[in-house]
Design a protein around this motif. Structure first.
Motif, short mmCIF file in Angstrom:
data_model
loop_
_atom_site.label_atom_id
_atom_site.label_comp_id
_atom_site.label_asym_id
_atom_site.label_seq_id
_atom_site.Cartn_x
_atom_site.Cartn_y
_atom_site.Cartn_z
N ASP A 192 0.88 -1.15 0.45
CA ASP A 192 -0.49 0.17 -0.37
C ASP A 192 1.05 1.42 0.17
OD1 ASP A 192 -1.63 2.01 1.83
OD2 ASP A 192 -3.42 0.91 0.55
N GLU A 193 0.51 1.91 -1.06
CA GLU A 193 1.73 3.30 -0.91
C GLU A 193 1.17 3.96 0.02
OE1 GLU A 193 4.06 5.46 -2.48
OE2 GLU A 193 3.66 4.06 -3.90
N GLU A 194 0.44 4.44 0.65
CA GLU A 194 0.42 5.05 1.77
C GLU A 194 1.27 4.75 3.13
OE1 GLU A 194 -3.87 5.78 2.86
OE2 GLU A 194 -4.38 6.00 0.77
N ASP A 195 1.14 3.20 3.63
CA ASP A 195 1.98 2.41 4.26
C ASP A 195 3.32 3.10 4.03
OD1 ASP A 195 -0.41 1.24 5.75
OD2 ASP A 195 0.05 -0.62 4.81
N LEU A 196 3.90 2.71 3.01
CA LEU A 196 5.14 3.14 2.09
C LEU A 196 5.39 4.76 2.52
CD1 LEU A 196 5.44 1.16 -1.01
CD2 LEU A 196 5.66 0.28 0.91
N GLN A 197 4.37 5.05 2.46
CA GLN A 197 4.89 6.78 2.91
C GLN A 197 4.59 7.33 3.78
OE1 GLN A 197 5.26 9.38 0.60
NE2 GLN A 197 5.94 7.45 -1.34
N GLN A 198 4.07 6.50 5.49
CA GLN A 198 4.57 6.65 6.48
C GLN A 198 5.28 6.14 6.78
OE1 GLN A 198 0.73 6.63 8.62
NE2 GLN A 198 1.57 4.61 9.74
N ALA A 199 5.97 5.36 6.31
CA ALA A 199 7.80 4.63 7.11
C ALA A 199 8.14 5.28 6.95
CB ALA A 199 7.97 3.38 6.20
N GLY A 200 9.18 5.32 7.35
CA GLY A 200 10.20 6.48 7.19
C GLY A 200 11.60 5.92 6.53
N GLY A 201 11.54 4.61 6.23
CA GLY A 201 12.40 4.03 4.67
C GLY A 201 11.75 2.81 4.38
N VAL A 202 12.08 2.34 3.01
CA VAL A 202 11.17 1.11 2.70
C VAL A 202 12.65 0.26 2.38
CG1 VAL A 202 9.83 0.35 0.87
CG2 VAL A 202 9.95 2.79 1.66
N LEU A 203 12.44 -0.76 2.47
CA LEU A 203 13.12 -2.11 1.65
C LEU A 203 12.77 -2.68 0.97
CD1 LEU A 203 15.12 -4.43 4.74
CD2 LEU A 203 13.99 -5.15 2.40
N LYS A 204 13.81 -2.60 0.28
CA LYS A 204 12.63 -3.65 -1.58
C LYS A 204 13.10 -4.61 -1.32
CE LYS A 204 11.64 0.70 -3.36
NZ LYS A 204 11.73 1.74 -4.59
N MET A 205 12.31 -5.63 -1.88
CA MET A 205 12.68 -7.43 -1.54
C MET A 205 12.52 -8.24 -3.57
SD MET A 205 12.95 -9.04 1.77
CE MET A 205 13.01 -10.36 0.56
N GLU A 206 13.34 -8.65 -4.03
CA GLU A 206 12.86 -9.76 -5.31
C GLU A 206 13.67 -10.78 -5.31
OE1 GLU A 206 14.14 -7.19 -8.57
OE2 GLU A 206 12.73 -5.21 -7.86
N GLY A 207 12.90 -11.80 -5.24
CA GLY A 207 13.39 -12.79 -5.93
C GLY A 207 14.37 -12.95 -4.46
N GLY A 208 13.35 -13.49 -3.43
CA GLY A 208 13.99 -13.25 -1.75
C GLY A 208 15.72 -12.83 -1.54
N ARG A 209 16.04 -12.00 -2.63
CA ARG A 209 17.24 -11.35 -1.93
C ARG A 209 17.06 -9.67 -1.48
NH1 ARG A 209 22.07 -13.70 -3.47
NH2 ARG A 209 21.36 -15.65 -4.46
N LEU A 210 17.40 -8.52 -1.41
CA LEU A 210 16.98 -7.44 -1.43
C LEU A 210 17.36 -7.08 -2.64
CD1 LEU A 210 19.55 -5.68 2.38
CD2 LEU A 210 17.00 -6.42 1.88
N ALA A 211 16.80 -6.00 -3.14
CA ALA A 211 16.55 -4.83 -4.49
C ALA A 211 17.74 -4.14 -4.18
CB ALA A 211 15.86 -4.66 -4.60
#
Length: 217
Positions: A192-211
């Motif tokens: 959810d974009e609103e959840d992501l905006q509320q957070a202080g940072g975003v950790l992005k994951m793809e295929g079981g790894r950090l993007a």
């Protein structure tokens, strides 16, 4: 100061490699969202941090000490996990809100629970409402306040706003914001974009790894 350190964390189920050498740290009081495509390992990562799964490689440190060194019950009181699909038990809301007091051998505080019900826009009469009569949004709110009667050091949220109507989502997001303002460290899996905006940072994951191995916007 890091409250959580994830070091070269891997998880394999049968022949399937779900997480591969994930490394990052979370500072005390930080609010971090975890995003990425479905099947990327986000929920598995959260369950490993919650001690609901056991890593097949690497380790997790909590306040500088290996997760395995803590008694499981004590650890889960300090690192609290909220499921995407809320699980309530017993017959009424009261049964669920009494439970955190019971396991701590403390006297049930109806006033404290009523304050939390008001905080999530539920009337105090909900204490004796049968859980089978609750809507999805009401069940999620009850499950959340059950986890927050005694504030944890770390709150792990796994897609807790998914499928909620706009009003319930707004109430849950405000509750999470209030809890963070009280000094609780938060990791939240969400699309959810609103959840992501509320957070202080975003950790992005793809295929079981950090993007790109980075945390950011």
């Amino acid at each position: 100061m890091s409250v959580l350190e994830v070091q070269q964390l891997s998880y394999q189920s049968g022949a399937e490699q779900i997480l591969t050498r994930v490394t990052f740290s979370v500072s005390k009081g930080e609010y971090l969202a975890i995003s990425g495509p479905s099947g990327g390992g986000k929920s598995t990562l959260l369950k490993l941090i919650a001690s609901l799964l056991t890593p097949t490689g690497g380790k997790i440190l909590f306040n500088g000490k290996d997760q395995k060194a803590y008694p499981v019950t004590g650890y889960r009181r300090r690192v609290s996990y909220c499921f995407q699909q809320p699980t309530l038990f017993g017959e009424t809301v009261r049964n669920n809100t009494e439970f955190p007091f019971t396991i701590r051998n403390e006297v049930f505080s109806e006033d404290k629970v009523r304050d939390l019900l008001r905080l999530v826009d539920l009337p105090v009469s909900f204490l004796d409402k049968p859980i089978i009569e609750l809507s999805g949004g009401e069940r999620q709110r009850v499950a959340l306040i059950r986890n927050l009667i005694f504030l944890p050091e770390v709150l792990l949220l796994d897609e807790v706003t998914v499928g909620l109507d706009e009003e319930s989502k707004r109430i849950v997001q405000q509750l999470v914001k209030n809890v963070h303002q009280q000094g609780v460290t938060i990791l939240q899996v969400s699309h959810d974009e609103e959840d992501l905006q509320q957070a202080g940072g975003v950790l992005k994951m793809e295929g079981g790894r950090l993007a790109h191995g980075a945390i950011g916007r």
